[in-house]
Design an enzyme around this catalytic site. Structure first.
Site, PDB file in Angstrom:
ATOM      1  N   ASP A   1       2.628  -2.317   4.098  1.00 58.55           N
ATOM      2  CA  ASP A   1       2.579  -0.889   3.820  1.00 58.55           C
ATOM      3  C   ASP A   1       3.950  -0.399   3.384  1.00 58.55           C
ATOM      4  O   ASP A   1       4.963  -1.020   3.681  1.00 58.55           O
ATOM      5  CB  ASP A   1       2.115  -0.112   5.052  1.00 58.55           C
ATOM      6  N   ASP A   2       3.965   0.732   2.676  1.00 53.90           N
ATOM      7  CA  ASP A   2       5.241   1.348   2.330  1.00 53.90           C
ATOM      8  C   ASP A   2       5.956   1.698   3.630  1.00 53.90           C
ATOM      9  O   ASP A   2       5.326   2.045   4.626  1.00 53.90           O
ATOM     10  CB  ASP A   2       5.022   2.584   1.466  1.00 53.90           C
ATOM     11  N   LEU A   3       7.244   1.618   3.596  1.00 54.23           N
ATOM     12  CA  LEU A   3       8.066   1.649   4.801  1.00 54.23           C
ATOM     13  C   LEU A   3       7.691   2.801   5.736  1.00 54.23           C
ATOM     14  O   LEU A   3       7.764   3.969   5.375  1.00 54.23           O
ATOM     15  CB  LEU A   3       9.536   1.767   4.407  1.00 54.23           C
TER      16      LEU A   3
ATOM     17  N   ALA B   1       4.720   3.626   6.907  1.00 55.46           N
ATOM     18  CA  ALA B   1       3.432   4.297   6.690  1.00 55.46           C
ATOM     19  C   ALA B   1       2.535   4.227   7.916  1.00 55.46           C
ATOM     20  O   ALA B   1       1.814   5.182   8.220  1.00 55.46           O
ATOM     21  CB  ALA B   1       2.725   3.694   5.480  1.00 55.46           C
TER      22      ALA B   1
ATOM     23  N   SER C   1       0.847  -1.194   0.000  1.00 53.07           N
ATOM     24  CA  SER C   1       0.000   0.000   0.000  1.00 53.07           C
ATOM     25  C   SER C   1       0.878   1.239   0.000  1.00 53.07           C
ATOM     26  O   SER C   1       1.989   1.234   0.527  1.00 53.07           O
ATOM     27  CB  SER C   1      -0.922   0.000   1.222  1.00 53.07           C
TER      28      SER C   1
END
Length: 718
Positions: free
Chosen positions: A262-264, A266, A229
């Protein structure tokens, strides 16, 4: 006899005890879902939380290995030791060759498995088996800094490349994966400036027609095992906690059964729990434990230390149930079991892949082939190219990308070598041609009149000048959008000075996003685009310049002459004028454009039917012939246009394509199938995809603007 029976009884008893001693989760003969359930039942809540940390270190007491350990292999495996460096993803898009992309990612996943088997060091820990590639966002905006990481501005072309990439990376058997692919960043991620806190305001029709179709293809056709995401929100809801996106769309509509990460950072950004960070995030809550619970409940299964720390606390406080945690863990472990991480090494043929494959001769040759296929001939007045060896005795190589400083992009491993254009030309031509170099200007540095004067002087004394200009990570990169489409720094001044000194000047662009080289197009005899070409870029460019290879790449995006008519970056409605689908101006180079040293003739267009229904299918066929004197490749492109509609429709839409290599005089019969369902638009009233009966133009050509054959199709009511 009695003693024999006793022996058999003892043996049977021993076998039973042995079977009981082997837990189900370590028994490869058991169904995967049973093994997952058995393992989860043996874990504490703290151990469960640790497994939902994407950098987990395993659970020694349960013989759970560190199998995730995510890594990157966007165009080469990111490692602490050399691996094969392929051209950037946008260059792969320029090949218009999904079969080649499938081969590339098969090679990269071989190297990834070899590194895992050897327990080699990755960028953060030992190599794992989850790879956060490919990036399948779309280059809607030409200023976007991450265009190097993606395939195209078009959802159909992106979808075909995404399917090929994921299948090559993961292998052919969903239950016995080579590595697991993570498609990212889901979704409507297309701006770097303020990406951690912006909200993409997008209507449902744009979402379903432009922003999501390629994601659906990657999930339903290629069965990507992981989805990342994105930081941004969509219509006010952060993607990391977007239930509509992560559960309703991904899982319920598309049947996704892998895991979401999730993107790092987030989830941390949702509450601002990362101290010392300049990233403001979406700030959905002030409570990091609540942020974790929101993410898990929305369908986000994996995070970093926030999950490991906060999941037990969320369960204690009643914000999460054990069942919520187990559901997320089931999705993560399902991928681990499919990777064979819990099985004996002898059970998987992938465990036999040795380090011999890393930078093997075959992989190095493949990196060169990819660079060769991606090179795109943008202009060629009076057939100035290819250069003739017997007529050239001296070459001036000029520009910041002319030597080994050319950009190779991000998210890749470090190659053992890197062949720049200067070395490539010298290797190709040998001592018979004098090849000298002057930088002239940096990528972004201010004008240095003395340096430009030296470059112009070298050009003046040479038979031909070759300019290598473009961009690097200081111009366009993750976290950095461009403000304009011009050549950065003093490169335009260098270009004009060199041409003034020697009109026999060729421009070779080495860039990611589109560059509005309008002056060069008006003046220079020839322009090539070589992208970020990987470790063998100089060899590929030299071969193309002198005709050892015939350029066959085609643009995967529109090159605008300027930003006039291009909407602002925060306009997510592409119908306002973005991409070839809706841009009404005259581009510098249209989507799909790419010239050749030979010529191709399109003829004999036939349809299987001239009238059909919304549930039907039409087959389109035609002949493609090389009518020139050189072998070459063209990309036959199939577009449609709806003549009349009750709603705004694209100017034209790509429906199929095929890269075709032909010898002089050779002809190939091409066939495309068009399911009429592809002509559907999203109806906002019924909230479904509908095919509007009426007349459609069927267009075959060598680019979106170079249409060679036309036919009409009537779609009748059911």
């Amino acid at each position: 006899m009695k003693s024999v029976l006793v022996v058999f009884a003892l043996l049977a008893s021993s076998a039973t005890l042995a079977a009981q001693a082997t837990p189900a989760y370590l028994d490869p003969s058991k169904p995967i879902e049973q093994r997952i359930s058995d393992l989860i039942g043996r874990m504490t809540i703290e151990e469960k939380a640790s497994q939902l940390n994407h950098l987990n270190t395993g659970i020694p007491r349960l013989n759970v290995p560190m199998w995730g350990g995510w890594n990157q292999t966007l165009h080469g495996v990111w490692s602490k030791q050399p691996t094969t460096l392929f051209p950037a993803a946008i260059a792969m898009g320029a090949t218009w060759d999904p079969d080649l992309v499938h081969t590339i990612t098969g090679a990269m996943s071989d190297e990834a498995r070899a590194l895992y088997n050897a327990r080699a060091d990755g960028p953060r820990s030992k190599h794992g088996l989850v790879y956060r590639s490919p990036v399948i966002n779309i280059s809607r905006d030409p200023r976007w800094g991450r265009i190097q990481e993606v395939f195209s501005e078009d959802p159909f072309l992106t979808g075909r490349m995404a399917v090929a990439y994921v299948k090559g990376l993961q292998g052919d058997d969903i239950n016995h994966l080579k590595v697991a692919a993570t498609v990212k960043h889901f979704a409507v991620n297309n701006v770097e400036t303020g990406r951690q806190h912006l909200s993409a305001e997008v209507d449902e029709r744009n979402l379903m027609e432009y922003w999501l179709p390629h994601w659906k293809a990657a999930i339903t056709e290629a069965h990507a095992q992981s989805v990342m995401s994105s930081y941004n929100a969509i219509n006010g809801t952060p993607d990391a906690i977007n239930h509509l996106l992560l559960t309703d769309t991904l899982r319920k509509q598309w049947g996704f059964d892998g895991f979401v990460t999730d993107d790092l950072g987030a989830v941390a950004l949702l509450s601002g729990s990362r101290t010392g960070s300049n990233e403001t995030g979406q700030r959905a809550t002030e409570d990091p434990v609540e942020a974790t619970a929101l993410a898990i409940k929305a369908g986000n299964d994996s995070d970093d230390t926030e999950f490991q720390t906060n999941i037990p606390l969320a369960v204690q406080r009643g914000l999460l149930s054990t069942a919520d945690v187990d559901e997320a863990l089931t999705r993560v472990l399902r991928v681990g079991f499919r990777l064979g991480a819990f099985d004996p090494a002898a059970n998987s043929p992938y465990n036999k892949i040795s380090m011999d494959v890393v930078r093997s001769p075959e992989h190095l040759a493949l990196a060169l082939k990819t660079a060769e296929e991606s090179i795109t001939l943008l202009s060629n007045r009076s057939s100035f190219l290819p250069l003739k060896r017997d007529a050239i005795h001296s070459i001036a190589v000029i520009g910041p990308a002319g030597d080994t400083d050319y950009e190779t992009g991000n998210y890749y491993g470090t190659p053992a070598r890197k062949v720049g254009p200067l070395a490539g030309l010298r290797d190709l031509l040998g001592s018979a041609v004098k090849v000298d170099y002057e930088k002239g200007a940096g990528f972004t540095e201010a004008l240095d009149p003395a340096a430009i004067a030296r470059a112009a002087d070298l050009a003046r004394k040479s038979d031909v000048a070759i300019l290598f200009l473009g961009t690097n990570l200081h111009v366009e990169a993750e976290g950095r959008d461009r403000r304009d489409l011009n050549l950065p720094g003093a490169q335009e001044q260098l270009l004009e000075a060199v041409y003034a000194a020697n009109p026999k000047t060729v421009l070779v662009l080495m860039n990611a996003g589109p560059l509005a080289v309008t002056w060069a197009q008006d003046h220079l005899p020839a322009i090539l685009d070589a992208w970020y070409p990987g470790e063998a870029g100089g060899t590929a460019v030299a071969r193309a310049l002198f005709g050892d290879d015939n350029p066959g790449g085609h643009l995967p995006y529109t090159v605008y002459a300027s930003l006039d008519g291009v909407p602002p970056q925060n306009e997510y409605d592409v119908s306002k004028g973005y991409t070839y689908l809706y841009f009404k101006g005259v581009p510098l180079y249209p989507f799909g454009h790419g010239l050749s040293y030979t010529h191709f003739d399109y003829s004999d267009l036939k349809l299987s039917t001239a009238t059909t229904t919304p549930t039907g299918e039409v087959q389109v066929s035609f002949d493609l012939k090389n009518v020139g004197e050189r072998a070459g490749a063209d990309v036959a492109q199939f577009y449609t246009h709806q003549q009349r509609s009750a709603v705004v429709q694209p100017i034209k839409s790509l429906r199929a394509f095929q890269r075709v290599t032909l010898q002089p005089g050779e002809m190939k019969h091409i066939e495309f199938k068009l399911p009429i369902s592809q002509l559907a638009y999203f109806d906002v009233h019924s909230r479904s995809l509908l095919v509007e009966p009426g007349s459609f133009d069927l267009l075959i050509g060598a680019s979106s603007d170079d249409i060679r054959l036309r036919a009409h199709l009537q779609v009748a009511k059911k």
